[in-house]
Design a protein around this motif. Structure first.
Motif, PDB file in Angstrom:
ATOM      1  N   GLU A   1     -21.555   2.695  -6.754  1.00 18.79           N
ATOM      2  CA  GLU A   1     -22.232   3.387  -7.851  1.00 18.79           C
ATOM      3  C   GLU A   1     -21.235   4.157  -8.710  1.00 18.79           C
ATOM      4  O   GLU A   1     -21.358   4.194  -9.945  1.00 18.79           O
ATOM      5  N   ALA A   2     -20.231   4.751  -8.066  1.00 16.27           N
ATOM      6  CA  ALA A   2     -19.215   5.493  -8.815  1.00 16.27           C
ATOM      7  C   ALA A   2     -18.438   4.568  -9.746  1.00 16.27           C
ATOM      8  O   ALA A   2     -18.194   4.903 -10.916  1.00 16.27           O
ATOM      9  N   VAL A   3     -18.049   3.411  -9.256  1.00 16.34           N
ATOM     10  CA  VAL A   3     -17.318   2.445 -10.082  1.00 16.34           C
ATOM     11  C   VAL A   3     -18.189   1.969 -11.238  1.00 16.34           C
ATOM     12  O   VAL A   3     -17.750   1.915 -12.397  1.00 16.34           O
ATOM     13  N   THR A   4     -19.452   1.641 -10.939  1.00 18.98           N
ATOM     14  CA  THR A   4     -20.371   1.155 -11.969  1.00 18.98           C
ATOM     15  C   THR A   4     -20.565   2.196 -13.060  1.00 18.98           C
ATOM     16  O   THR A   4     -20.494   1.885 -14.264  1.00 18.98           O
ATOM     17  N   ARG A   5     -20.816   3.421 -12.641  1.00 23.33           N
ATOM     18  CA  ARG A   5     -21.033   4.485 -13.616  1.00 23.33           C
ATOM     19  C   ARG A   5     -19.761   4.786 -14.398  1.00 23.33           C
ATOM     20  O   ARG A   5     -19.807   4.990 -15.623  1.00 23.33           O
ATOM     21  N   ALA A   6     -18.630   4.823 -13.720  1.00 21.76           N
ATOM     22  CA  ALA A   6     -17.371   5.129 -14.404  1.00 21.76           C
ATOM     23  C   ALA A   6     -17.101   4.129 -15.519  1.00 21.76           C
ATOM     24  O   ALA A   6     -16.763   4.501 -16.655  1.00 21.76           O
ATOM     25  N   LYS A   7     -17.236   2.853 -15.225  1.00 15.79           N
ATOM     26  CA  LYS A   7     -17.018   1.816 -16.245  1.00 15.79           C
ATOM     27  C   LYS A   7     -18.012   1.964 -17.397  1.00 15.79           C
ATOM     28  O   LYS A   7     -17.635   1.858 -18.577  1.00 15.79           O
TER      29      LYS A   7
ATOM     30  N   HIS B   1      -8.283   7.635   0.114  1.00 17.04           N
ATOM     31  CA  HIS B   1      -7.158   7.137  -0.676  1.00 17.04           C
ATOM     32  C   HIS B   1      -7.378   5.713  -1.174  1.00 17.04           C
ATOM     33  O   HIS B   1      -7.055   5.383  -2.326  1.00 17.04           O
ATOM     34  N   GLU B   2      -7.914   4.853  -0.341  1.00 23.05           N
ATOM     35  CA  GLU B   2      -8.124   3.468  -0.758  1.00 23.05           C
ATOM     36  C   GLU B   2      -9.192   3.373  -1.840  1.00 23.05           C
ATOM     37  O   GLU B   2      -9.085   2.568  -2.765  1.00 23.05           O
ATOM     38  N   GLU B   3     -10.220   4.192  -1.716  1.00 23.94           N
ATOM     39  CA  GLU B   3     -11.249   4.200  -2.754  1.00 23.94           C
ATOM     40  C   GLU B   3     -10.702   4.768  -4.059  1.00 23.94           C
ATOM     41  O   GLU B   3     -11.046   4.287  -5.151  1.00 23.94           O
ATOM     42  N   ILE B   4      -9.859   5.783  -3.959  1.00 25.65           N
ATOM     43  CA  ILE B   4      -9.222   6.329  -5.166  1.00 25.65           C
ATOM     44  C   ILE B   4      -8.402   5.249  -5.858  1.00 25.65           C
ATOM     45  O   ILE B   4      -8.498   5.039  -7.068  1.00 25.65           O
TER      46      ILE B   4
ATOM     47  N   THR C   1      -9.114   3.813  -9.657  1.00 26.63           N
ATOM     48  CA  THR C   1      -8.130   3.948 -10.741  1.00 26.63           C
ATOM     49  C   THR C   1      -7.684   2.575 -11.250  1.00 26.63           C
ATOM     50  O   THR C   1      -7.323   2.433 -12.421  1.00 26.63           O
ATOM     51  N   SER C   2      -7.717   1.573 -10.390  1.00 27.26           N
ATOM     52  CA  SER C   2      -7.344   0.216 -10.798  1.00 27.26           C
ATOM     53  C   SER C   2      -8.456  -0.462 -11.597  1.00 27.26           C
ATOM     54  O   SER C   2      -8.185  -1.274 -12.486  1.00 27.26           O
ATOM     55  N   ALA C   3      -9.704  -0.116 -11.270  1.00 31.14           N
ATOM     56  CA  ALA C   3     -10.846  -0.804 -11.874  1.00 31.14           C
ATOM     57  C   ALA C   3     -11.290  -0.207 -13.201  1.00 31.14           C
ATOM     58  O   ALA C   3     -11.890  -0.899 -14.025  1.00 31.14           O
TER      59      ALA C   3
ATOM     60  N   LEU D   1      -1.421  11.730  -5.173  1.00 30.22           N
ATOM     61  CA  LEU D   1      -2.472  11.293  -6.087  1.00 30.22           C
ATOM     62  C   LEU D   1      -1.899  10.491  -7.250  1.00 30.22           C
ATOM     63  O   LEU D   1      -2.496   9.516  -7.695  1.00 30.22           O
ATOM     64  N   GLN D   2      -0.739  10.891  -7.720  1.00 30.00           N
ATOM     65  CA  GLN D   2      -0.094  10.157  -8.805  1.00 30.00           C
ATOM     66  C   GLN D   2       0.206   8.722  -8.374  1.00 30.00           C
ATOM     67  O   GLN D   2       0.008   7.775  -9.137  1.00 30.00           O
ATOM     68  N   GLN D   3       0.647   8.548  -7.141  1.00 28.87           N
ATOM     69  CA  GLN D   3       0.931   7.215  -6.613  1.00 28.87           C
ATOM     70  C   GLN D   3      -0.336   6.375  -6.489  1.00 28.87           C
ATOM     71  O   GLN D   3      -0.281   5.138  -6.536  1.00 28.87           O
ATOM     72  N   LEU D   4      -1.485   7.044  -6.354  1.00 29.69           N
ATOM     73  CA  LEU D   4      -2.767   6.342  -6.260  1.00 29.69           C
ATOM     74  C   LEU D   4      -3.367   6.033  -7.628  1.00 29.69           C
ATOM     75  O   LEU D   4      -4.441   5.440  -7.711  1.00 29.69           O
TER      76      LEU D   4
END
Length: 255
Positions: A163-169, A187-190, A194-196, A215-218
């Protein structure tokens, strides 16, 4: 360079933007003095400083007066936390957004949480609101004003990631400049978010999520600590005031 352009530029450098969250003039001036490049107001910190709980319990104009006092007294960009817009209807929210832009801030946080009940605003409804906010700001000379669309999926849902990804886009497509996802800590979800999402992602400091370099690396572009500093100040004052009352002695204040 205008404050709006300056604030936007801070989101596009190689380094993560660490925003200092202020709740009054003194805290804002202190954050600026020690080197923060931008300030974000904390609605919770402002509410607590006036004796209220967070959640739009303050009269909006009173809240805005604090935001204006901060903006008037610092030379760095300020982003205003206006919660869900302080309005039960779109017209009022839009009026409040414009009032906020008019006091000189470079951006706002506006969230999708409902205030009169639990839950999130319908995605389509919130997208429509963001689109109207963007159009309103553009039409009043605030082109590129930074709309940080906060989604409270991680605070409200048991399975928030998709839902977070859908809403963010959707929010970015509707005019948001960036997306703020408080409560996101994995971390993996972050990294996946950030990639999507093709816009700066803002996360909030929480236990276990504190290091800017990590966080910058993520892929995170903006990091803030919300009301954590103001809460720590309240805790410190309470502790020291209690010590005075228990000892009936103020000598330790001068050590």
């Amino acid at each position: 360079m205008s404050k709006i352009k300056e604030f936007n530029a801070l989101h596009s450098t190689q380094n993560i933007l660490l925003v200092g969250n202020a709740w009054d003039i003194l805290s804002a001036l202190t954050l600026e003095k020690v080197g923060f490049k931008a300030i974000g107001t904390t609605s919770c910190g402002i509410a607590n400083s006036l004796g209220y709980a967070d959640g739009e319990w303050i009269d909006f104009d009173r809240h805005l007066a604090i935001i204006k006092s901060i903006t008037d007294n610092v030379n760095i960009p300020v982003s205003a936390d206006i919660e869900a817009g302080y309005g039960r209807d779109t017209k009022t929210i839009l009026e409040n957004v414009l009032k906020t832009a008019d006091v000189g801030v470079a951006g706002i946080n506006i969230e999708d949480s409902l205030k009169q009940q639990s839950g999130l605003r319908n995605t389509n409804e919130h997208c429509a609101l963001l689109a109207q906010i963007r159009t309103l700001l553009d039409n009043h000379g605030y082109k590129d004003f930074f709309i940080n669309a906060r989604t409270d999926t991680y605070f409200q849902l048991d399975q928030p990631f998709i839902e977070a990804v859908t809403r963010a886009k959707a929010y970015v497509e509707s005019g948001a400049s960036g997306v703020f996802i408080p409560g996101l800590t994995d971390h993996e979800e972050i990294r996946a978010i950030t990639s999507a999402v093709e816009a700066p992602i803002n996360v909030m400091s929480l236990p276990g999520l504190t290091n800017c370099q990590t966080l910058q690396q993520l892929g995170v572009k903006r990091f803030s600590f919300g009301n954590a500093l103001s809460d720590k100040m309240i805790s410190y004052v309470t502790k020291e005031a209690t010590r005075i009352m228990e000892s009936y002695d103020t000598a330790f204040l001068y050590n």
